[in-house]
Motif scaffolding. Structure first.
Motif, PDB file in Angstrom:
ATOM      1  N   THR A  16      13.817  60.145  64.996  1.00 19.38           N
ATOM      2  CA  THR A  16      14.710  61.298  64.904  1.00 19.38           C
ATOM      3  C   THR A  16      15.990  61.096  65.716  1.00 19.38           C
ATOM      4  OG1 THR A  16      13.759  62.356  66.857  1.00 19.38           O
ATOM      5  CG2 THR A  16      12.689  62.811  64.722  1.00 19.38           C
ATOM      6  N   GLN A  17      16.930  62.017  65.516  1.00 22.01           N
ATOM      7  CA  GLN A  17      18.144  62.015  66.332  1.00 22.01           C
ATOM      8  C   GLN A  17      17.772  62.190  67.800  1.00 22.01           C
ATOM      9  OE1 GLN A  17      21.191  64.709  64.976  1.00 22.01           O
ATOM     10  NE2 GLN A  17      21.202  63.855  62.919  1.00 22.01           N
ATOM     11  N   GLU A  18      16.772  62.993  68.074  1.00 21.98           N
ATOM     12  CA  GLU A  18      16.337  63.209  69.462  1.00 21.98           C
ATOM     13  C   GLU A  18      15.839  61.909  70.089  1.00 21.98           C
ATOM     14  OE1 GLU A  18      15.462  65.240  66.866  1.00 21.98           O
ATOM     15  OE2 GLU A  18      16.789  66.887  67.454  1.00 21.98           O
ATOM     16  N   ASP A  19      15.157  61.062  69.310  1.00 25.46           N
ATOM     17  CA  ASP A  19      14.707  59.761  69.817  1.00 25.46           C
ATOM     18  C   ASP A  19      15.899  58.887  70.201  1.00 25.46           C
ATOM     19  OD1 ASP A  19      11.938  60.268  69.395  1.00 25.46           O
ATOM     20  OD2 ASP A  19      12.102  59.624  67.307  1.00 25.46           O
ATOM     21  N   VAL A  20      16.919  58.880  69.351  1.00 26.14           N
ATOM     22  CA  VAL A  20      18.125  58.076  69.612  1.00 26.14           C
ATOM     23  C   VAL A  20      18.805  58.580  70.887  1.00 26.14           C
ATOM     24  CG1 VAL A  20      20.407  57.417  68.736  1.00 26.14           C
ATOM     25  CG2 VAL A  20      18.452  57.545  67.157  1.00 26.14           C
ATOM     26  N   ILE A  21      18.964  59.889  70.993  1.00 27.72           N
ATOM     27  CA  ILE A  21      19.634  60.480  72.158  1.00 27.72           C
ATOM     28  C   ILE A  21      18.824  60.243  73.425  1.00 27.72           C
ATOM     29  CG2 ILE A  21      20.373  62.657  73.209  1.00 27.72           C
ATOM     30  CD1 ILE A  21      21.109  63.563  70.299  1.00 27.72           C
ATOM     31  N   ALA A  22      17.506  60.397  73.357  1.00 30.09           N
ATOM     32  CA  ALA A  22      16.652  60.178  74.536  1.00 30.09           C
ATOM     33  C   ALA A  22      16.760  58.741  75.029  1.00 30.09           C
ATOM     34  CB  ALA A  22      15.194  60.527  74.213  1.00 30.09           C
ATOM     35  N   CYS A  23      16.813  57.793  74.102  1.00 32.21           N
ATOM     36  CA  CYS A  23      16.946  56.386  74.490  1.00 32.21           C
ATOM     37  C   CYS A  23      18.302  56.151  75.154  1.00 32.21           C
ATOM     38  CB  CYS A  23      16.763  55.487  73.269  1.00 32.21           C
ATOM     39  SG  CYS A  23      16.681  53.731  73.679  1.00 32.21           S
ATOM     40  N   LEU A  67      20.133  58.334  76.777  1.00 31.39           N
ATOM     41  CA  LEU A  67      20.128  58.989  78.093  1.00 31.39           C
ATOM     42  C   LEU A  67      19.352  58.191  79.125  1.00 31.39           C
ATOM     43  CD1 LEU A  67      19.744  62.736  77.089  1.00 31.39           C
ATOM     44  CD2 LEU A  67      21.787  61.584  77.977  1.00 31.39           C
ATOM     45  N   LYS A  68      18.287  57.559  78.704  1.00 32.02           N
ATOM     46  CA  LYS A  68      17.490  56.720  79.606  1.00 32.02           C
ATOM     47  C   LYS A  68      18.376  55.652  80.259  1.00 32.02           C
ATOM     48  CE  LYS A  68      14.073  53.169  78.805  1.00 32.02           C
ATOM     49  NZ  LYS A  68      13.055  52.704  77.854  1.00 32.02           N
ATOM     50  N   TYR A  69      19.260  55.042  79.454  1.00 36.19           N
ATOM     51  CA  TYR A  69      20.133  53.995  79.992  1.00 36.19           C
ATOM     52  C   TYR A  69      21.390  54.558  80.642  1.00 36.19           C
ATOM     53  CZ  TYR A  69      16.919  50.753  78.011  1.00 36.19           C
ATOM     54  OH  TYR A  69      15.770  50.060  77.752  1.00 36.19           O
ATOM     55  N   TYR A  70      21.905  55.664  80.139  1.00 37.76           N
ATOM     56  CA  TYR A  70      23.089  56.250  80.769  1.00 37.76           C
ATOM     57  C   TYR A  70      22.745  56.790  82.151  1.00 37.76           C
ATOM     58  CZ  TYR A  70      27.745  58.213  81.024  1.00 37.76           C
ATOM     59  OH  TYR A  70      29.035  58.478  81.408  1.00 37.76           O
ATOM     60  N   ARG A  71      21.498  57.186  82.335  1.00 36.50           N
ATOM     61  CA  ARG A  71      21.032  57.621  83.661  1.00 36.50           C
ATOM     62  C   ARG A  71      21.207  56.483  84.677  1.00 36.50           C
ATOM     63  NH1 ARG A  71      16.476  59.445  81.988  1.00 36.50           N
ATOM     64  NH2 ARG A  71      17.214  61.554  81.694  1.00 36.50           N
TER      65      ARG A  71
END
Length: 144
Positions: free
Chosen positions: A122-129, A131-135
């Protein structure tokens, strides 16, 4: 099924897409319908925080580049990963660590890459991934 029907099926099958062509078409649709819109949403939000965020679609990938001023903070690409069950999206990430150089990561968008179909990403999966690296980018800035 008689042999004539089987032969007709074999002959008409030549006009159908091969499995690889089908998988590639499904992946392109995923990039256009899921990954690109997800990264565009992130880009809009990053723009509200004084970041220059650009999304670019290529034939087999989509990339989000984020800059703070003149410095590229992160380049996050969603691309093909060939797994036992077909093609799944993966992330290729490049993070600028300043004087320490650049770090590169590869990651699946979801855990356990062998057990889910592309249509479940999903789009949420893409965004979560992302964010994991932008963190990691933001944690670096907090510690400098």
């Amino acid at each position: 099924m008689d042999w004539r029907s089987e032969l007709n099926g074999l002959m008409s099958g030549r006009t159908r897409m091969t499995r690889a062509e089908q998988e590639n078409a499904e992946f392109e649709e995923f990039l256009n319908q899921v990954a690109k819109p997800a990264l565009e949403e992130v880009a809009v939000e990053l723009g509200k925080h004084d970041r220059d965020a650009q999304v670019r679609l290529a034939p087999a990938s989509v990339k989000l580049q984020v800059r703070a001023g003149e410095t590229e903070e992160i380049a996050f690409s969603v691309m093909k990963k060939y797994v036992q069950t077909g093609i799944l999206p993966s992330a290729e990430v490049r993070i600028n660590r300043g004087a320490s150089g650049t770090l590169k990561y590869e990651s699946m968008l979801r855990d356990d890459p062998q057990n889910y179909p592309l249509k479940d990403v999903t789009q949420e999966d893409v965004i979560a991934c992302f964010l994991k690296y932008y963190r990691l980018v933001m944690d670096d800035k907090a510690h400098t």
